[in-house]
Design a protein around this motif. Structure first.
Motif, mmCIF file in Angstrom:
data_model
loop_
_atom_site.group_PDB
_atom_site.id
_atom_site.type_symbol
_atom_site.label_atom_id
_atom_site.label_comp_id
_atom_site.label_asym_id
_atom_site.label_seq_id
_atom_site.Cartn_x
_atom_site.Cartn_y
_atom_site.Cartn_z
ATOM 1 N N SER A 177 0.859 -1.183 0.000
ATOM 2 C CA SER A 177 0.000 0.000 0.000
ATOM 3 C C SER A 177 0.893 1.228 0.000
ATOM 4 O O SER A 177 1.872 1.289 0.741
ATOM 5 C CB SER A 177 -0.907 -0.005 1.245
ATOM 6 N N THR A 180 -2.668 5.152 -3.031
ATOM 7 C CA THR A 180 -4.042 4.822 -3.412
ATOM 8 C C THR A 180 -4.661 3.883 -2.378
ATOM 9 O O THR A 180 -3.944 3.165 -1.671
ATOM 10 C CB THR A 180 -4.081 4.144 -4.790
ATOM 11 N N PRO A 181 -5.998 3.847 -2.301
ATOM 12 C CA PRO A 181 -6.666 2.994 -1.305
ATOM 13 C C PRO A 181 -6.811 1.545 -1.733
ATOM 14 O O PRO A 181 -7.380 0.743 -0.982
ATOM 15 C CB PRO A 181 -8.040 3.659 -1.157
ATOM 16 N N GLY A 184 -5.421 -1.049 0.758
ATOM 17 C CA GLY A 184 -6.215 -1.099 1.977
ATOM 18 C C GLY A 184 -7.543 -1.817 1.770
ATOM 19 O O GLY A 184 -7.995 -2.578 2.635
ATOM 20 N N LYS A 185 -8.172 -1.592 0.632
ATOM 21 C CA LYS A 185 -9.450 -2.254 0.333
ATOM 22 C C LYS A 185 -9.268 -3.767 0.234
ATOM 23 O O LYS A 185 -10.073 -4.540 0.764
ATOM 24 C CB LYS A 185 -10.032 -1.694 -0.971
ATOM 25 N N ALA A 207 -1.536 9.835 3.521
ATOM 26 C CA ALA A 207 -2.547 8.836 3.169
ATOM 27 C C ALA A 207 -2.643 7.703 4.175
ATOM 28 O O ALA A 207 -3.573 6.894 4.101
ATOM 29 C CB ALA A 207 -2.242 8.264 1.786
ATOM 30 N N ASN A 211 -5.963 5.383 4.372
ATOM 31 C CA ASN A 211 -5.926 4.006 3.881
ATOM 32 C C ASN A 211 -6.201 2.998 4.991
ATOM 33 O O ASN A 211 -6.833 1.961 4.759
ATOM 34 C CB ASN A 211 -4.577 3.719 3.222
ATOM 35 N N VAL A 214 -9.881 3.088 5.493
ATOM 36 C CA VAL A 214 -10.540 2.346 4.414
ATOM 37 C C VAL A 214 -10.470 0.844 4.681
ATOM 38 O O VAL A 214 -11.465 0.125 4.542
ATOM 39 C CB VAL A 214 -9.877 2.679 3.054
#
Length: 391
Positions: A177, A180-181, A184-185, A207, A211, A214
Motif C-alpha cells: 500500500s 491509493t486505497p 487497503g481495500k 494517506a 488508507n 478504508v
C-alpha cells in the motif's frame, strides 16, 4: 499492546558501477547480520528492469538467506502478482513455508516499475485488477480448495496444491500500500496485513490514516477486523553516534540513490526548490539521517498517526559503506528497539529506586562497616587481654 517489531525492506538499490554478484552476496550478509542483532523481519523485492533493483526472484533469495539465519522472518516484498500464474506463485510460497519451517511471509503487489510491465506486455492500468484476481485465487488454494478459473490472462482447471502449508492455516499475507486505497481495500476484504512502502514520504504519510480507515471499513463490511500488528510502515534511516557523522557517512552513496529513486520510482522523493535535497528529506520527515534519538522520534511520529502499528521497516538503501551500514543497524538494535520493547523499564525503575534511597542504603552500609571495624577491634583487644593474663 504487542512489542513493535523492526526489520528492513530490501528492494535492493545497487548502483550500476559496482559488481552485481558482490552486491547480492552482501545483501545476504546483511540479512545474517540483522538476524544476529535480533531484528524480526526482512522483506525482499522483485524487479526486472532499470538496473538498480537486481533481485528478480525474492523466493530464491529467501531460500538462500533462510539457510544462513535462525530466527528472522523473511517476506516477499513483494511478488508482483500480474507477472505470475497464481498456481505457480502459490506453490513457490508453500514450498518456502516448509523450507523455512514457517519463517516465510507472502507480500503481494501489482508491480512497481512500469518498465517491468512493458517488457511483459501488460497494461499498467490492468495491474491492480490482475493482482486482485490472482490473490483471490491464491488464497483459495492456500485454504486447500480446488480452483477452476479463467480470466483474460490465466486459466486454471481443477487446480489444487499438492503440498499443504507448514504454517497453520497458511503463511501471513500482506498487501503493498502506498498512496491509493486499493491495497487497503484488498487487505480489509480478506483481513490481510499491509505493507505501507511509502509511509514517511509526504504523500504516503498523509494517506496513512485514510488508507487504514478504508481497510477497517471494508473489513467491517466483510465481517472481519484489521489487526494493527500486521501493519508495517517503511521509511529510510541511517544512524550514527552524531548527526554530523551520519551526514558524512552517507556521502558515500546518497546522491546515486537519489538519482535513481527520484527518476524511476513513481513515489519520487521530497524536494524543495533551492534547498539541499537531504535537508528537504529530513525536514519533511521522509528520512532520518542522525542518531538513535532521531529514529525514536520518527517512530513516535508514526505511532501518533497509526497507534499500535506492528512493525517499522527501514528502507535498505546503501547510502553508506557496508561497515557503516551495519553499524547503523547495530545502533538501532542497541538503542531504538529497547525503547519500544520496554526492555529497560525494570532496569530504569531499579536504578531510580536505588538512587532515591541511596542515602538510607549508603548510611546502612557505612554503619555496617563501622560495626565490623568495632567488632574487629574488640576481638583484638580481647586477644591481647587473654595473652596478658596467660603471662
Amino acid at each position: 499492546m504487542s512489542k513493535l517489531r523492526s526489520g528492513i525492506f530490501l528492494a535492493p538499490f545497487h548502483p550500476v558501477d559496482e559488481d552485481p554478484t558482490r552486491a547480492i552476496r552482501r545483501d545476504i550478509e546483511l540479512i545474517e547480520w540483522l538476524d544476529k542483532l535480533g531484528f524480526e523481519e526482512a522483506w525482499i523485492g522483485e524487479h526486472h528492469s532499470a538496473g538498480y533493483e537486481i533481485i528478480a526472484s525474492p523466493e530464491l533469495f529467501i531460500a538462500a538467506a533462510a539457510e544462513r539465519t535462525n530466527r528472522i522472518k523473511l517476506g516477499t516484498g513483494v511478488v508482483s502478482l500480474p507477472y505470475h500464474n497464481p498456481l505457480m506463485a502459490a506453490n513457490r510460497i508453500i514450498q518456502l513455508d516448509h523450507m523455512t519451517q514457517g519463517r516465510v511471509m507472502f507480500g503481494v503487489g501489482p508491480g512497481l516499475l512500469p518498465s517491468d510491465a512493458y517488457m511483459l506486455g501488460i497494461e499498467v492500468a490492468k495491474q491492480r485488477d490482475r493482482m486482485v484476481e490472482a490473490l483471490e485465487v491464491i488464497l483459495r488454494l492456500f485454504k486447500g480448495e480446488t480452483v477452476t478459473a479463467e480470466t483474460e490472462w490465466f486459466q486454471l482447471n481443477k487446480a489444487k496444491l499438492q503440498l499443504r502449508p507448514f504454517t497453520d492455516p497458511y503463511p501471513e499475507v500482506a498487501v503493498a500500500s502506498s498512496v491509493t486505497p486499493s491495497g487497503g481495500k484488498l487487505a480489509g476484504k480478506h483481513g490481510l496485513g499491509m505493507l505501507c512502502v511509502a509511509a514517511t514520504n509526504t504523500a504516503g504519510y498523509d494517506a496513512l490514516g485514510i488508507n487504514w480507515e478504508v481497510a477497517n471499513k471494508v473489513a467491517a463490511e466483510n465481517g472481519t477486523t484489521m489487526n494493527p500488528s500486521k501493519l508495517r510502515l517503511v521509511g529510510p534511516m541511517h544512524l550514527a553516534e552524531t548527526r554530523e557523522e551520519a551526514r558524512q557517512q552517507i556521502k558515500y552513496g546518497f546522491d546515486k540513490w537519489r538519482y535513481y529513486f527520484g527518476s524511476i520510482n513513481p513515489m519520487g522523493i521530497d524536494t524543495q526548490e533551492g534547498k539541499d535535497p537531504l535537508d528537504a528529506m529530513i525536514e519533511s520527515g521522509q528520512a532520518i539521517v542522525g542518531t538513535p534519538d532521531d529514529a525514536i522520534a520518527q517512530i513516535e511520529r508514526l505511532q501518533e498517526k497509526i497507534p499500535g502499528f506492528g512493525a517499522f521497516l527501514m528502507l535498505a538503501h546503501n547510502w553508506a559503506n557496508f561497515e557503516n551500514t551495519k553499524r547503523s543497524y547495530e545502533l538501532f538494535a542497541r538503542h531504538v528497539k529497547p525503547k519500544f520493547h520496554g526492555a529497560n523499564t525494570a532496569r530504569e525503575e531499579s536504578l531510580a529506586w536505588a538512587t532515591e534511597n541511596s542515602g538510607e542504603f549508603i548510611g546502612a552500609a557505612m554503619n555496617a562497616a563501622m560495626q565490623t571495624i568495632a567488632k574487629h577491634q574488640a576481638e583484638e583487644e580481647a586477644k591481647t587481654k587473654s595473652r596478658g593474663a596467660a603471662d
